[in-house]
Write a protein that holds these residues in place. Structure first.
Motif, PDB file in Angstrom:
ATOM      1  N   UNK A  64      46.280  36.904  19.120  1.00 26.77           N
ATOM      2  CA  UNK A  64      45.053  37.432  18.499  1.00 26.77           C
ATOM      3  C   UNK A  64      44.748  36.729  17.169  1.00 26.77           C
ATOM      4  N   UNK A  65      45.151  35.438  17.045  1.00 34.52           N
ATOM      5  CA  UNK A  65      44.961  34.637  15.833  1.00 34.52           C
ATOM      6  C   UNK A  65      45.711  35.227  14.646  1.00 34.52           C
ATOM      7  N   UNK A  66      46.769  35.977  14.921  1.00 28.77           N
ATOM      8  CA  UNK A  66      47.567  36.631  13.888  1.00 28.77           C
ATOM      9  C   UNK A  66      49.051  36.457  14.186  1.00 28.77           C
ATOM     10  N   UNK A  67      49.852  36.634  13.154  1.00 27.95           N
ATOM     11  CA  UNK A  67      51.293  36.559  13.319  1.00 27.95           C
ATOM     12  C   UNK A  67      51.922  37.922  13.053  1.00 27.95           C
ATOM     13  N   UNK A  68      53.116  38.111  13.581  1.00 28.73           N
ATOM     14  CA  UNK A  68      53.869  39.345  13.318  1.00 28.73           C
ATOM     15  C   UNK A  68      54.958  39.083  12.278  1.00 28.73           C
ATOM     16  N   UNK A  69      54.820  38.003  11.548  1.00 28.81           N
ATOM     17  CA  UNK A  69      55.707  37.659  10.421  1.00 28.81           C
ATOM     18  C   UNK A  69      54.824  37.045   9.337  1.00 28.81           C
ATOM     19  N   UNK A  70      55.236  37.046   8.098  1.00 25.35           N
ATOM     20  CA  UNK A  70      54.416  36.424   7.035  1.00 25.35           C
ATOM     21  C   UNK A  70      54.328  34.919   7.249  1.00 25.35           C
ATOM     22  N   UNK A  71      53.098  34.409   7.431  1.00 27.24           N
ATOM     23  CA  UNK A  71      52.907  33.004   7.784  1.00 27.24           C
ATOM     24  C   UNK A  71      51.919  32.332   6.840  1.00 27.24           C
ATOM     25  N   UNK A  72      52.386  31.359   6.116  1.00 28.10           N
ATOM     26  CA  UNK A  72      51.486  30.554   5.280  1.00 28.10           C
ATOM     27  C   UNK A  72      50.631  29.639   6.142  1.00 28.10           C
ATOM     28  N   UNK A  73      51.180  29.173   7.271  1.00 27.67           N
ATOM     29  CA  UNK A  73      50.437  28.272   8.164  1.00 27.67           C
ATOM     30  C   UNK A  73      49.217  28.986   8.727  1.00 27.67           C
ATOM     31  N   UNK A  74      49.400  30.194   9.211  1.00 31.32           N
ATOM     32  CA  UNK A  74      48.279  30.954   9.767  1.00 31.32           C
ATOM     33  C   UNK A  74      47.279  31.309   8.679  1.00 31.32           C
ATOM     34  N   UNK A  75      47.782  31.667   7.483  1.00 35.93           N
ATOM     35  CA  UNK A  75      46.887  32.087   6.394  1.00 35.93           C
ATOM     36  C   UNK A  75      45.952  30.960   5.982  1.00 35.93           C
ATOM     37  N   UNK A  76      46.411  29.710   6.078  1.00 34.66           N
ATOM     38  CA  UNK A  76      45.558  28.575   5.714  1.00 34.66           C
ATOM     39  C   UNK A  76      44.303  28.512   6.571  1.00 34.66           C
ATOM     40  N   UNK A  77      44.414  28.931   7.824  1.00 35.41           N
ATOM     41  CA  UNK A  77      43.288  28.855   8.758  1.00 35.41           C
ATOM     42  C   UNK A  77      42.512  30.167   8.810  1.00 35.41           C
ATOM     43  N   UNK A  78      43.212  31.261   8.931  1.00 37.76           N
ATOM     44  CA  UNK A  78      42.563  32.557   9.182  1.00 37.76           C
ATOM     45  C   UNK A  78      42.369  33.393   7.926  1.00 37.76           C
ATOM     46  N   UNK A  79      43.097  33.028   6.857  1.00 35.69           N
ATOM     47  CA  UNK A  79      43.035  33.834   5.643  1.00 35.69           C
ATOM     48  C   UNK A  79      43.931  35.058   5.683  1.00 35.69           C
ATOM     49  N   UNK A  86      48.970  21.870  14.031  1.00 37.84           N
ATOM     50  CA  UNK A  86      48.917  23.286  13.638  1.00 37.84           C
ATOM     51  C   UNK A  86      49.943  24.099  14.434  1.00 37.84           C
ATOM     52  N   UNK A  87      50.027  23.849  15.709  1.00 37.28           N
ATOM     53  CA  UNK A  87      50.963  24.607  16.538  1.00 37.28           C
ATOM     54  C   UNK A  87      52.408  24.219  16.214  1.00 37.28           C
ATOM     55  N   UNK A  88      52.660  22.952  15.991  1.00 38.18           N
ATOM     56  CA  UNK A  88      54.013  22.534  15.611  1.00 38.18           C
ATOM     57  C   UNK A  88      54.400  23.171  14.281  1.00 38.18           C
ATOM     58  N   UNK A  89      53.425  23.261  13.362  1.00 39.19           N
ATOM     59  CA  UNK A  89      53.716  23.860  12.052  1.00 39.19           C
ATOM     60  C   UNK A  89      54.076  25.337  12.182  1.00 39.19           C
ATOM     61  N   UNK A  90      53.400  26.050  13.090  1.00 34.00           N
ATOM     62  CA  UNK A  90      53.756  27.455  13.309  1.00 34.00           C
ATOM     63  C   UNK A  90      55.194  27.576  13.804  1.00 34.00           C
ATOM     64  N   UNK A  91      55.558  26.749  14.760  1.00 34.56           N
ATOM     65  CA  UNK A  91      56.915  26.806  15.310  1.00 34.56           C
ATOM     66  C   UNK A  91      57.960  26.457  14.249  1.00 34.56           C
ATOM     67  N   UNK A  92      57.738  25.373  13.561  1.00 32.95           N
ATOM     68  CA  UNK A  92      58.748  24.942  12.583  1.00 32.95           C
ATOM     69  C   UNK A  92      58.814  25.886  11.392  1.00 32.95           C
TER      70      UNK A  92
END
Length: 573
Positions: A263-278, A359-365
């Motif tokens: 759902x364009x969200x994470x279940x952990x604190x993510x700086x990578x996701x925040x850069x895109x979705x805020x 972007x996806x690699x950054x989420x994984x790493x």
């Protein structure tokens, strides 16, 4: 004197004659009285030659008879014998409808009447049924552990999970309804040695079956479950997480695949996701870290945790969503008409573009770096994946032209060569993702749960057999989601098909996904057990269940405990 004697003799003769005349007159015959006999002496039906056993009750005034099977009572001609000089009404020989009783009046010569009620019936057809000689066992179950016995002539074998107590097993079996079995199925048996069951047919014929039980080796494999935040509230509190982990431990599950990205969200604190979705984390978990809580709870029970990136390259469901709204146009997957690709309601990112892939690699790493004690990461039917309708964006088209002397991509999305070319791009991404994770931690597991080949390949460009063969998938769990109404053979066929696509090395990391719960669907205990046993029969020693909510059903818990009576050994990957 002579005259006197002559006169006397004459007188004497006259007297004698007169006396004879008087005597003759006195011996005249008496007048006969009219007969009073008015009985029915015999009753027959014309045309029916068989002896029917008519019953005539003179005192009760009844005549009863049972006629042969098939006799039509509505038009019968009776032949009736009555007393001499008597008459009967209706007359003998007069056709009558005997479907209901008929009254007859017999009148004697002297006018005396006697009434008879004649009741006729038709004999029921007597069907002679031979007693059954069926003493076969059609199905044999070790009922309390949901294991089917294999029947081979008079030999029946059962293969039960490691750790099953075989000294006290109950059975159930399918035999003819009029057959019997000994020993009785209600009696538990000790199967440390073979047990003989004798089935007696209805006609007394017997047949004996030798039943033997073997214990499977201890599983060395993944027993997993997907833990999601859809149709489940487990991640909403640490207490619920602890309870879920405790249940998994009770059911001898050794791996939890927890949703980390959807759902364009994470279940952990993510700086990578925040850069895109805020948004750094799903607002539902603001102030918490469900992934951290789960890792800690699971590891305390020696259960592995894999971060499951559920949405993969799917941006959002129902609309473009915050990713596609906040990124350049080249992030959007395009179809042959230039439209954003939407499949099954999901809007898709452009999986072929380096920016999206990074972007996806950054989420994984990010997960691997921030949670060094996590056991692995997992992509599924949306990673590596993209709808086969995609690939007509400017970047991908230019890439294709560069590889094909300036030619445009085929307009047909499922052109064989076009499918292969795009699948190869995703394969290269899959290897890059794998290498990026392993560069941080060589022991980190990279798992995948793709759609089955060839559906996954034709529809989503997923070529998981290549991932396994080329060594950038440590665990593969194809989603063999077949429902019970499709039948066990459909599941077995799909299982065999997918398993045999892999080389022996790949088969060792093959742990298929089973559908346990979805939108109210819940398979029966027997179907769950049958799928697990089908896996064991071909050498697969583990499976992953979609999804955790099904575990909360008491019936599911019962069959899980039967299938997994002891812990499995986690494989070396």
């Amino acid at each position: 004197m002579k005259n006197y004697l002559k006169q006397s003799k004459f007188w004497l003769l006259a007297c004698i004659a007169s006396l004879a005349l008087v005597t003759a007159c006195s011996e005249e015959e008496p007048v006969e009285e009219p007969s009073g006999e008015n009985l029915i002496l015999d009753f027959k039906i014309e045309g029916i030659d068989v002896t029917t056993g008519v019953q005539i009750d003179h005192e009760g005034g009844t005549v009863k008879d049972s006629l042969p099977v098939g006799t039509d009572l509505t038009s019968l001609v009776p032949i009736i014998e009555v007393s001499e000089k008597a008459t009967i009404s209706p007359a003998s020989g007069e056709a009558k409808d005997f479907s209901s009783p008929v009254v007859y009046v017999v009148t004697a010569e002297n006018g005396a009447n006697k009434i008879y009620t004649v009741t006729l019936s038709v004999k029921e057809e007597v069907i002679v049924v031979e007693k059954s000689d069926d003493n076969d066992i059609n199905e044999f179950f070790f009922s309390e552990i949901f294991i089917r016995g294999k029947i081979d002539g008079q030999q029946i074998s059962g293969s039960v999970p490691y750790g099953t107590d075989i000294t006290n097993l109950k059975v159930s079996l399918d035999i003819h309804e009029k057959a019997s079995v000994s020993p009785a199925v209600e009696e538990p048996q000790d199967f440390t040695s073979p047990v003989t069951y004798t089935v007696t047919a209805e006609n007394g014929e017997t047949q004996s079956y030798n039943v033997s039980v073997t214990e499977q080796p201890q599983d060395v494999g993944v027993r997993g479950v997907w833990l999601t935040n859809v149709d489940s509230n487990v991640l909403t509190s640490k207490q619920k997480i602890d309870e879920a982990v405790a249940l998994c431990d009770e059911l001898n599950i050794n791996t939890i695949f927890v949703v980390t990205w959807n759902k364009a969200l994470t279940t952990y604190p993510s700086d990578v996701a925040a850069e895109i979705t805020g948004k750094k984390i799903d607002p539902l978990y603001e102030g918490r870290d469900p992934l951290r809580e789960l890792i800690d709870a699971a590891h305390a029970k020696d259960i592995k945790v894999m971060a499951w990136f559920e949405y993969g390259f799917a941006a959002y469901n129902g609309s473009p969503g915050p990713i596609l709204d906040n990124t350049p146009d080249h992030w959007k997957a395009r179809d042959v008409n230039g439209n954003v690709v939407v499949k099954n309601g999901f809007y898709w990112m452009n999986a072929f573009h380096p920016d999206v892939q990074q972007f996806m690699i950054d989420l994984f790493t990010e997960v691997v770096t921030n949670y060094p004690d996590i056991d692995g990461v997992q992509g599924d039917d949306r990673l590596p994946a993209t709808p086969s309708e995609a690939g007509y964006d400017d970047y991908t088209v230019s890439l294709y032209k560069a590889d094909h002397d300036g030619q445009e991509p085929p307009a047909t999305a499922k052109n064989t060569a076009w499918l292969r070319w795009r699948a190869d791009i995703l394969n290269k991404f899959g290897k890059a993702l794998y290498d990026s994770v392993k560069a941080i931690d060589p022991n980190m597991v990279v798992a995948h749960s793709p759609s089955p080949m060839s559906f996954g390949y034709d529809e989503y460009l997923q070529d998981y057999t290549t991932w396994v063969a080329e060594g950038y998938s440590d665990i593969v769990s194809p989603q063999l989601y077949r429902r019970e109404n499709q039948g066990l053979n459909i599941y077995k066929g799909l299982l065999s098909n997918q398993y045999n696509m892999l080389e022996p090395a790949g088969q060792k990391i093959f742990y298929p996904g089973l559908l346990l719960f979805l939108g109210g669907y819940l398979p029966s205990q027997q179907f769950i057990a049958d799928m697990v046993q089908a896996n064991r029969e071909i050498g697969v020693q583990g499976e992953v269940y979609f999804f955790f909510t099904g575990f909360q059903d008491p019936d599911v818990q019962e069959v899980m405990k039967a299938m997994y009576p002891t812990k499995a050994i986690y494989p070396e990957l």
